[in-house]
Scaffold this motif. Structure first.
Motif, PDB file in Angstrom:
ATOM      1  N   PRO A 133       0.984  -1.293  -0.028  1.00 29.19           N
ATOM      2  CA  PRO A 133       0.032   0.090  -0.032  1.00 29.19           C
ATOM      3  C   PRO A 133       0.862   1.265  -0.028  1.00 29.19           C
ATOM      4  O   PRO A 133       0.432   2.579   0.169  1.00 29.19           O
ATOM      5  N   ASN A 134       2.097   0.992  -0.026  1.00 30.98           N
ATOM      6  CA  ASN A 134       3.321   2.461   0.352  1.00 30.98           C
ATOM      7  C   ASN A 134       4.050   2.781  -0.999  1.00 30.98           C
ATOM      8  O   ASN A 134       4.952   3.235  -0.911  1.00 30.98           O
ATOM      9  N   CYS A 135       3.307   2.719  -2.269  1.00 31.11           N
ATOM     10  CA  CYS A 135       3.946   2.991  -3.313  1.00 31.11           C
ATOM     11  C   CYS A 135       3.083   3.880  -4.111  1.00 31.11           C
ATOM     12  O   CYS A 135       2.025   3.616  -4.110  1.00 31.11           O
ATOM     13  N   ASP A 136       3.571   4.761  -5.140  1.00 35.26           N
ATOM     14  CA  ASP A 136       2.945   5.671  -5.737  1.00 35.26           C
ATOM     15  C   ASP A 136       2.427   4.636  -6.964  1.00 35.26           C
ATOM     16  O   ASP A 136       1.090   4.906  -7.582  1.00 35.26           O
ATOM     17  N   ARG A 137       3.401   4.123  -7.500  1.00 30.45           N
ATOM     18  CA  ARG A 137       2.870   3.250  -8.725  1.00 30.45           C
ATOM     19  C   ARG A 137       3.027   1.770  -8.164  1.00 30.45           C
ATOM     20  O   ARG A 137       3.954   1.270  -7.573  1.00 30.45           O
ATOM     21  N   GLY A 138       2.387   1.008  -9.115  1.00 33.59           N
ATOM     22  CA  GLY A 138       2.467  -0.465  -9.022  1.00 33.59           C
ATOM     23  C   GLY A 138       2.081  -0.936  -7.563  1.00 33.59           C
ATOM     24  O   GLY A 138       0.836  -0.563  -7.047  1.00 33.59           O
ATOM     25  N   GLY A 139       2.549  -2.116  -7.069  1.00 34.70           N
ATOM     26  CA  GLY A 139       2.291  -2.573  -5.929  1.00 34.70           C
ATOM     27  C   GLY A 139       0.636  -2.866  -5.847  1.00 34.70           C
ATOM     28  O   GLY A 139       0.502  -4.033  -6.467  1.00 34.70           O
ATOM     29  N   MET A 140      -0.016  -2.279  -4.871  1.00 33.74           N
ATOM     30  CA  MET A 140      -1.290  -2.673  -4.494  1.00 33.74           C
ATOM     31  C   MET A 140      -2.173  -2.832  -5.787  1.00 33.74           C
ATOM     32  O   MET A 140      -3.140  -3.351  -5.889  1.00 33.74           O
ATOM     33  N   GLU A 141      -1.848  -1.778  -6.908  1.00 30.97           N
ATOM     34  CA  GLU A 141      -2.854  -1.938  -8.079  1.00 30.97           C
ATOM     35  C   GLU A 141      -3.173  -3.047  -8.671  1.00 30.97           C
ATOM     36  O   GLU A 141      -4.189  -3.579  -8.892  1.00 30.97           O
ATOM     37  N   PHE A 142      -1.764  -3.666  -8.635  1.00 32.35           N
ATOM     38  CA  PHE A 142      -2.213  -5.221  -9.180  1.00 32.35           C
ATOM     39  C   PHE A 142      -2.940  -6.222  -8.343  1.00 32.35           C
ATOM     40  O   PHE A 142      -3.773  -6.943  -8.931  1.00 32.35           O
ATOM     41  N   GLY A 143      -2.773  -6.074  -6.994  1.00 32.20           N
ATOM     42  CA  GLY A 143      -3.568  -6.732  -6.219  1.00 32.20           C
ATOM     43  C   GLY A 143      -5.023  -6.510  -5.910  1.00 32.20           C
ATOM     44  O   GLY A 143      -5.655  -7.266  -5.046  1.00 32.20           O
ATOM     45  N   VAL A 144      -5.689  -5.629  -6.597  1.00 29.10           N
ATOM     46  CA  VAL A 144      -6.910  -5.276  -5.965  1.00 29.10           C
ATOM     47  C   VAL A 144      -7.731  -5.272  -7.240  1.00 29.10           C
ATOM     48  O   VAL A 144      -9.090  -4.843  -7.282  1.00 29.10           O
ATOM     49  N   ASP A 145      -7.283  -5.832  -8.417  1.00 28.12           N
ATOM     50  CA  ASP A 145      -8.062  -5.923  -9.711  1.00 28.12           C
ATOM     51  C   ASP A 145      -7.785  -7.456 -10.137  1.00 28.12           C
ATOM     52  O   ASP A 145      -6.491  -7.880 -10.462  1.00 28.12           O
ATOM     53  N   PRO A 146      -8.931  -8.228 -10.116  1.00 28.18           N
ATOM     54  CA  PRO A 146      -8.574  -9.621 -10.493  1.00 28.18           C
ATOM     55  C   PRO A 146      -7.807  -9.665 -11.986  1.00 28.18           C
ATOM     56  O   PRO A 146      -6.881 -10.727 -12.230  1.00 28.18           O
ATOM     57  N   ALA A 147      -8.120  -9.013 -13.081  1.00 30.77           N
ATOM     58  CA  ALA A 147      -7.616  -9.149 -14.429  1.00 30.77           C
ATOM     59  C   ALA A 147      -6.052  -8.908 -14.267  1.00 30.77           C
ATOM     60  O   ALA A 147      -5.314  -9.633 -14.756  1.00 30.77           O
ATOM     61  N   LEU A 148      -5.655  -7.787 -13.551  1.00 31.23           N
ATOM     62  CA  LEU A 148      -4.379  -7.504 -13.459  1.00 31.23           C
ATOM     63  C   LEU A 148      -3.810  -8.561 -12.561  1.00 31.23           C
ATOM     64  O   LEU A 148      -2.389  -8.889 -12.899  1.00 31.23           O
TER      65      LEU A 148
END
Ligand SMILES: Cc1cc2nc3c(=O)[nH]c(=O)nc-3n(C[C@H](O)[C@H](O)[C@H](O)COP(=O)(O)O)c2cc1C
Length: 306
Positions: A133-148
């Motif tokens: 949760p502590n990054c501007d880009r990447g990181g959590m973005e991937f883990g909150v979207d099933p397709a990603l």
């Protein structure tokens, strides 16, 4: 009564189910002065990125009621220095499996990291941090979207045959949908949970307690959420090896995760409170199993009566 502690996460066999969580155990060597790290089931490294990262500016840690807020921001030495300076020690260990936690800002970065590390001797597998949760880009973005989630796991899967364990974010409405996507992408196992996005406020100064305002909450405060998520995923995907974490301080906490369906556990924040916690839990888990008249700790997995 002698209790067998061995467990497996599919093809990965562990001498016991107690791992140490990414970001709370450095690269292992720091703790070797304090405990016998050879007694651990597995060591998970701090998240590694392609380039070195300095992390976020301080203050980036704040103690909360029954927990800890952090916004370290993936400070790490970068993959090349990791291989050169940190792997020789990790490779020399005889007991624990060595899992390298990978973090990227794009799918291509995760792939490049896995490709770079795939041929390195002494690495037993990868934990994919798709939940920071502590990054501007990447990181959590991937883990909150099933397709990603599916995409990043699938692309990494193509470049490595090693054990691959995506680490799930609790910052979602439907954890089962993300878990299914990760398995569909080719995950061998899943670990859950990473920290929960949270904040703390200094009312006197009228400022946030940490520089990034929001951070990740860990420690006993999050254990009930982590247990619920492990239980939900284990019911939905009973064949998939799960590793549970979030607020484990004692062997009883660890046993709760096993009962909810985790085959192994990770100790995180507790190592800051007492660096001997992880090895103590190895011993105390055996005592708990003996008390429960169970000869193999693996028999506790999913044994919740509900
Ligand atoms: C200071 C700190 C740094 C962390 N760094 C990472 C990291 O680099 N990569 C990662 O996947 N998780 C990281 N985490 C999350 C932990 O591995 C773990 O998922 C979380 O803290 C919940 O477990 P716990 O309550 O036992 O600490 C970090 C946690 C803390 C407290």
């Amino acid at each position: 009564m002698a209790v067998a502690l061995r467990t497996n996460l599919g093809k990965l066999v562990l001498q016991n189910p107690v791992m140490v969580a990414s970001g709370t155990f450095g690269y292992g060597q720091e703790y070797a002065r304090l405990i016998d790290v050879n007694r651990l089931g597995a060591i998970i490294t701090k998240s590694i990125t392609l380039k070195p990262r300095a992390g976020n500016p301080p203050p980036r840690i704040w103690e909360t009621a029954a927990g800890m807020l952090n916004a370290i921001g993936l400070q790490n030495v970068g993959v090349e220095a990791f291989i050169r300076e940190k792997m020789p020690f990790l490779r020399s260990l005889k007991g624990p499996k060595i899992l390298v936690n990978l973090a990227g800002e794009s799918v291509a970065e995760y792939v490049e990291l896995a490709r770079r590390l795939d041929g390195v001797e002494g690495i037993d597998g990868f934990e994919l941090n798709i939940s920071c949760p502590n990054c501007d880009r990447g990181g959590m973005e991937f883990g909150v979207d099933p397709a990603l989630t599916r995409q990043v796991v699938r692309r990494v899967r193509r470049v490595t045959t090693r054990f691959l364990m995506p680490k799930l974010s609790p910052n979602v409405t439907d954890i089962v949908a993300i878990a299914k996507a990760a398995v569909d992408g080719g995950a061998d196992a899943l670990s859950l949970i990473n920290t929960i996005v949270a904040m703390a406020v200094d009312a006197r100064r009228r400022t946030p307690r940490i520089s990034t305002v929001k951070g990740g909450l860990s420690g006993p405060a999050i254990k009930p959420i982590a247990l619920r998520m492990v239980w939900q995923v284990s019911r939905a995907l009973p064949q998939v090896p799960l590793v549970g974490l979030g607020g484990i301080m004692t062997a009883t906490d660890a046993a709760e995760f096993l009962l909810c369906g985790a085959r192994a556990v990770q100790v995180g924040t507790a190592s800051y409170v007492d660096p001997t916690t992880s090895v103590r839990i190895v011993d105390e888990l055996a005592a708990y199993a003996a008390q429960q008249k169970v000869k193999q700790v693996s028999r506790l997995v999913g044994a919740l009566q509900s």
